[in-house]
Motif scaffolding. Sequence first.
Motif, PDB file in Angstrom:
ATOM      1  N   HIS A   1      44.764  28.566 132.724  1.00  0.00           N
ATOM      2  CA  HIS A   1      44.198  26.974 132.947  1.00  0.00           C
ATOM      3  C   HIS A   1      42.390  27.332 132.954  1.00  0.00           C
ATOM      4  N   ASP A   2      42.495  28.933 132.900  1.00  0.00           N
ATOM      5  CA  ASP A   2      40.616  28.886 132.853  1.00  0.00           C
ATOM      6  C   ASP A   2      40.211  29.856 130.786  1.00  0.00           C
ATOM      7  N   ILE A   3      41.601  29.364 130.509  1.00  0.00           N
ATOM      8  CA  ILE A   3      41.140  29.515 128.738  1.00  0.00           C
ATOM      9  C   ILE A   3      40.327  28.165 128.156  1.00  0.00           C
TER      10      ILE A   3
ATOM     11  N   GLU B   1      46.516  21.680 130.593  1.00  0.00           N
ATOM     12  CA  GLU B   1      46.749  20.262 130.430  1.00  0.00           C
ATOM     13  C   GLU B   1      45.230  21.034 130.034  1.00  0.00           C
ATOM     14  N   PRO B   2      44.552  21.159 129.536  1.00  0.00           N
ATOM     15  CA  PRO B   2      43.668  21.744 128.860  1.00  0.00           C
ATOM     16  C   PRO B   2      42.301  21.004 129.273  1.00  0.00           C
ATOM     17  N   ASN B   3      41.234  21.177 130.023  1.00  0.00           N
ATOM     18  CA  ASN B   3      39.717  20.282 130.463  1.00  0.00           C
ATOM     19  C   ASN B   3      38.867  20.544 129.445  1.00  0.00           C
TER      20      ASN B   3
ATOM     21  N   ILE C   1      43.059  27.592 122.818  1.00  0.00           N
ATOM     22  CA  ILE C   1      41.822  28.862 122.345  1.00  0.00           C
ATOM     23  C   ILE C   1      41.949  27.688 121.358  1.00  0.00           C
ATOM     24  N   VAL C   2      42.749  27.935 120.392  1.00  0.00           N
ATOM     25  CA  VAL C   2      42.106  27.150 118.874  1.00  0.00           C
ATOM     26  C   VAL C   2      41.423  25.485 118.999  1.00  0.00           C
ATOM     27  N   ASP C   3      41.798  25.033 120.155  1.00  0.00           N
ATOM     28  CA  ASP C   3      40.603  23.382 119.619  1.00  0.00           C
ATOM     29  C   ASP C   3      39.870  23.728 120.360  1.00  0.00           C
ATOM     30  N   VAL C   4      39.443  25.001 120.916  1.00  0.00           N
ATOM     31  CA  VAL C   4      37.365  25.027 121.059  1.00  0.00           C
ATOM     32  C   VAL C   4      37.218  25.598 120.720  1.00  0.00           C
ATOM     33  N   ILE C   5      37.920  26.766 119.384  1.00  0.00           N
ATOM     34  CA  ILE C   5      37.284  27.084 118.917  1.00  0.00           C
ATOM     35  C   ILE C   5      36.893  26.283 117.114  1.00  0.00           C
ATOM     36  N   ALA C   6      37.761  24.979 117.272  1.00  0.00           N
ATOM     37  CA  ALA C   6      37.196  24.453 115.920  1.00  0.00           C
ATOM     38  C   ALA C   6      36.122  23.179 116.806  1.00  0.00           C
ATOM     39  N   GLN C   7      36.660  22.604 118.349  1.00  0.00           N
ATOM     40  CA  GLN C   7      34.970  22.303 118.537  1.00  0.00           C
ATOM     41  C   GLN C   7      34.379  23.010 117.979  1.00  0.00           C
ATOM     42  N   GLN C   8      34.449  24.301 118.502  1.00  0.00           N
ATOM     43  CA  GLN C   8      32.800  24.869 118.130  1.00  0.00           C
ATOM     44  C   GLN C   8      32.146  24.363 117.025  1.00  0.00           C
ATOM     45  N   GLY C   9      33.200  23.692 115.591  1.00  0.00           N
ATOM     46  CA  GLY C   9      32.347  23.648 113.997  1.00  0.00           C
ATOM     47  C   GLY C   9      32.638  25.283 113.437  1.00  0.00           C
ATOM     48  N   VAL C  10      33.706  26.366 114.133  1.00  0.00           N
ATOM     49  CA  VAL C  10      33.856  26.867 113.204  1.00  0.00           C
ATOM     50  C   VAL C  10      34.547  26.922 111.563  1.00  0.00           C
ATOM     51  N   GLU C  11      34.245  27.051 110.674  1.00  0.00           N
ATOM     52  CA  GLU C  11      35.221  27.108 109.468  1.00  0.00           C
ATOM     53  C   GLU C  11      36.029  27.838 109.277  1.00  0.00           C
ATOM     54  N   TYR C  12      35.687  29.817 109.506  1.00  0.00           N
ATOM     55  CA  TYR C  12      36.865  30.589 109.336  1.00  0.00           C
ATOM     56  C   TYR C  12      37.492  31.650 110.787  1.00  0.00           C
ATOM     57  N   ILE C  13      38.662  32.560 110.261  1.00  0.00           N
ATOM     58  CA  ILE C  13      38.816  32.899 111.291  1.00  0.00           C
ATOM     59  C   ILE C  13      39.032  34.490 110.589  1.00  0.00           C
TER      60      ILE C  13
ATOM     61  N   MET D   1      44.567  11.861 132.049  1.00  0.00           N
ATOM     62  CA  MET D   1      45.800  13.232 131.343  1.00  0.00           C
ATOM     63  C   MET D   1      45.412  13.328 130.716  1.00  0.00           C
ATOM     64  N   SER D   2      45.129  14.868 129.506  1.00  0.00           N
ATOM     65  CA  SER D   2      44.953  14.950 128.738  1.00  0.00           C
ATOM     66  C   SER D   2      46.977  15.460 128.651  1.00  0.00           C
ATOM     67  N   LYS D   3      47.275  15.617 127.366  1.00  0.00           N
ATOM     68  CA  LYS D   3      48.929  16.214 126.787  1.00  0.00           C
ATOM     69  C   LYS D   3      47.952  17.300 126.753  1.00  0.00           C
ATOM     70  N   LEU D   4      49.910  17.986 127.865  1.00  0.00           N
ATOM     71  CA  LEU D   4      50.115  18.976 127.970  1.00  0.00           C
ATOM     72  C   LEU D   4      49.862  20.517 125.765  1.00  0.00           C
ATOM     73  N   LYS D   5      49.575  21.563 126.536  1.00  0.00           N
ATOM     74  CA  LYS D   5      49.322  21.837 125.258  1.00  0.00           C
ATOM     75  C   LYS D   5      49.719  23.247 125.328  1.00  0.00           C
ATOM     76  N   SER D   6      49.978  24.477 124.743  1.00  0.00           N
ATOM     77  CA  SER D   6      49.563  25.894 125.241  1.00  0.00           C
ATOM     78  C   SER D   6      48.121  26.639 125.339  1.00  0.00           C
ATOM     79  N   GLY D   7      48.661  27.859 125.828  1.00  0.00           N
ATOM     80  CA  GLY D   7      47.115  28.425 125.723  1.00  0.00           C
ATOM     81  C   GLY D   7      46.527  28.329 124.671  1.00  0.00           C
ATOM     82  N   ALA D   8      47.466  29.337 123.418  1.00  0.00           N
ATOM     83  CA  ALA D   8      47.066  29.091 122.382  1.00  0.00           C
ATOM     84  C   ALA D   8      46.612  28.241 121.740  1.00  0.00           C
ATOM     85  N   GLU D   9      46.934  26.901 121.747  1.00  0.00           N
ATOM     86  CA  GLU D   9      46.289  25.951 120.973  1.00  0.00           C
ATOM     87  C   GLU D   9      45.145  24.931 122.053  1.00  0.00           C
TER      88      GLU D   9
END
Lengths: 195, 570
Positions: free
Chosen positions: B136-138, B171-173, B11-23, B1-9
């Motif tokens: 949960h769709d985030i 719990e983001p998946n 969003i930012v996690d996925v952005i980082a996983q995509q290799g994005v350097e700048y927002i 089970m993954s850690k609880l995170k905010s929806g905003a976190e």
Amino acid sequence: MNQNPGTSLTGIQNFRSPKSFSRKQVVIERKHRKHTLSLYVANKPGVLIRIALVFARRGYNIDSLVVSEGKDPDFSTMNIVASGDEKVLDQILNQLNKLVDVVTAHDRTEDDIIQHELAMFKIRCSGDNRMQVLQLAHALNCEITDITETTVIFQASGTSEKLDSLESVLDPYNIIELVRTGKVLMAKGEELTSF
Amino acid sequence: MSKLKSGAEAIVDVIAQQGVEYIFGLPGGAAIPIFDALVDSPVKLILTRHEQGATHMADGYARATGKPAVVLVTSGPGATNTITGILTAQMDSIPMVVITGQQTTWNLGLDAFQEADVSGISYPVVKHSYLIKNPHDIPRIVREAFYICQTGRPGPVLIDVPKDISSAMIEPNYDEEFHLPGYSIPHEIDKDDLMAAATLIEKAKQPVLLVGHGAVISGAEKAVTYLAEKMHIPVSNTLLGKGCFPESHPLSLGMLGMHGTAYANKAVDAADLVVSIGSRWDDRIVGNIEKFCVNAKKIHIDIDPSEFNKTVTMDVTVLGDAKAVVEALTAVMQPGNTKDWLRQVERWKKAFPLKYKKTGRLVAQHVLDEFRRQVQDEGIFTTDVGQHQMWAAQYCLTEKRFHWITSGGAGTMGFGFPAAIGAQLAHPDKPVIAVVGDGGFQMTLCELSTAVISRLPIKILIINNNFLGMVRQWQSLFYGNRLSGVDLEGNPDFVKLAEAYGAKGLRIRRAADVKRVVSAALAYNDGPIVIDAMVSKEDNVFPMIPAGASMGEMILEPPKVAMEKPVGST
């Protein structure tokens, strides 16, 4: 509802007003060629607007639109009758298919598939022509769904073309309200309508 | 089970996983949770001074790298300010994810403070858009957005995130599979279409390749060069096709269309076959559809079938990725004989070269030519929209992908400078030259702060004629010189303006100073530098094919007689 909608309006041939019919036909041939489209789309908010925008942007008018939840509730079936410039229809279909929420969009105008529509007519009739109107309804196999001292509501179903003809026949009889459901489609046999 | 995170976190996690350097973005109330999540993220925030600037920076970054870029703004006006930038990206097929904050879900539709139906507003100008209603769709939606924006024909995707959704704990998946049954990318190339195209190309005596943005996006440079060289076919590029085929190549005709080279237009007009590789035959190229290439067969290679036969009717269409199609095509063809045709093309090149005078009054072409000469192939040119854009397209020859960045489809003024910020962030070691007009620059010049803070050594070249020059050109050529709304009286002193922002400013007044000032500007790398080139006020761009006219009506120099108003719109 009529038990046998496919043949329910055969009697109208005799009542057709030739003048109004021929005028309509000319218009259809020249420009307002109506197209019958079948779409299978995601069942979620905003999808209808995205689809409507594609038609509006290319100057197509949506003449009728029927949306219903599909067998899989995540998707809807849409039957659209639209008219506009013949040349841009292919592009509209391509643009509809390009929408992420549209699974398929097909032109079914030329296809031999089941097409069905329901119409209701409210006619003001009191006194003299009342019997005439009721006889006509009977002859046309229309169901009478409501009757008051001054009005009668007919209900009829069949192909859109038959309902068009019925409309012309009833036109001289003071129709005060008219509503049609729009065309629903289904492919015959094993074929699936939207794929 | 993954850690609880905010929806905003999430969003930012996925952005980082995509290799994005700048927002690129600007905060506001509804976006605070997402900006908060950025604090702990490896993704760097570039704070802009206006949301439009953020979209153009992201766009410039995407065009300079081919990778998707991210914009983050707040609800209401913050979001609507991005619409121009989203349109710009949509028209030119740019991969971009725009995240907009939104009022809380229970306030949607109630005209609450800074609430606007942003996904609704976006529909006509995005590839796709989302309004997230369930936190949960985030993770799935943000990953879908990245997938959609950069596959097939790229384009912007907007995600509207209500504040309660970004604040909710989930719990983001991040590995959930997504299904997009309505979204398909063509993979298989139709063999019959391919062979039909090959037959036409082999048989052609006077063929031209027309290379567009689709070819650049798909990375088809080598494939196109090999095709042209193997089959001995001259290549013309659209405004956005610059960078696919080296413009210094002997087979290159440069840009065609309204302000393209005379020889490109003559070649396309006389061709017996035009092969569009990822160009959508738009009105800047076609002019009068009735008279466009009447004697030529036409082939269209594109990944988007809705572009086929949209304007010009094709003889053969091949659906697929430009690079894959061109490679497959080249493999099955034997060279025909185009010797006479290439000789004819050479004669046109010699007879109708682009030209300007280096003496007398300072002209834009001279400055652009000098910049291009000094930076060689390595310079990245971004432009705004108008006369300077066309001169830059003509004189700043592009040799490589990612070195030419301009707003083509939308023609967005104010694009060039912020786009240069994105490009410079992507390529810190390359010279980036933002070619702008005095009109367009003033639409987004507040981003000077952004460039100064990041010490980006962008060369902002203002082609300053104190006019909205392209409109003035039309008014003088087609409206009896009745000037209306084009005089930019009251322009600031751009050198002082640069200094006020903490940037450097230089001025060019005379043709004799061009070389010296350009090399001084290129030598300065301590932050942005503004070069105010005070050019001849009433120069016009030639060649010109009036809007909606045919190639035969091309004007090569200022006409002696009054001209009819063009039938085309702009």
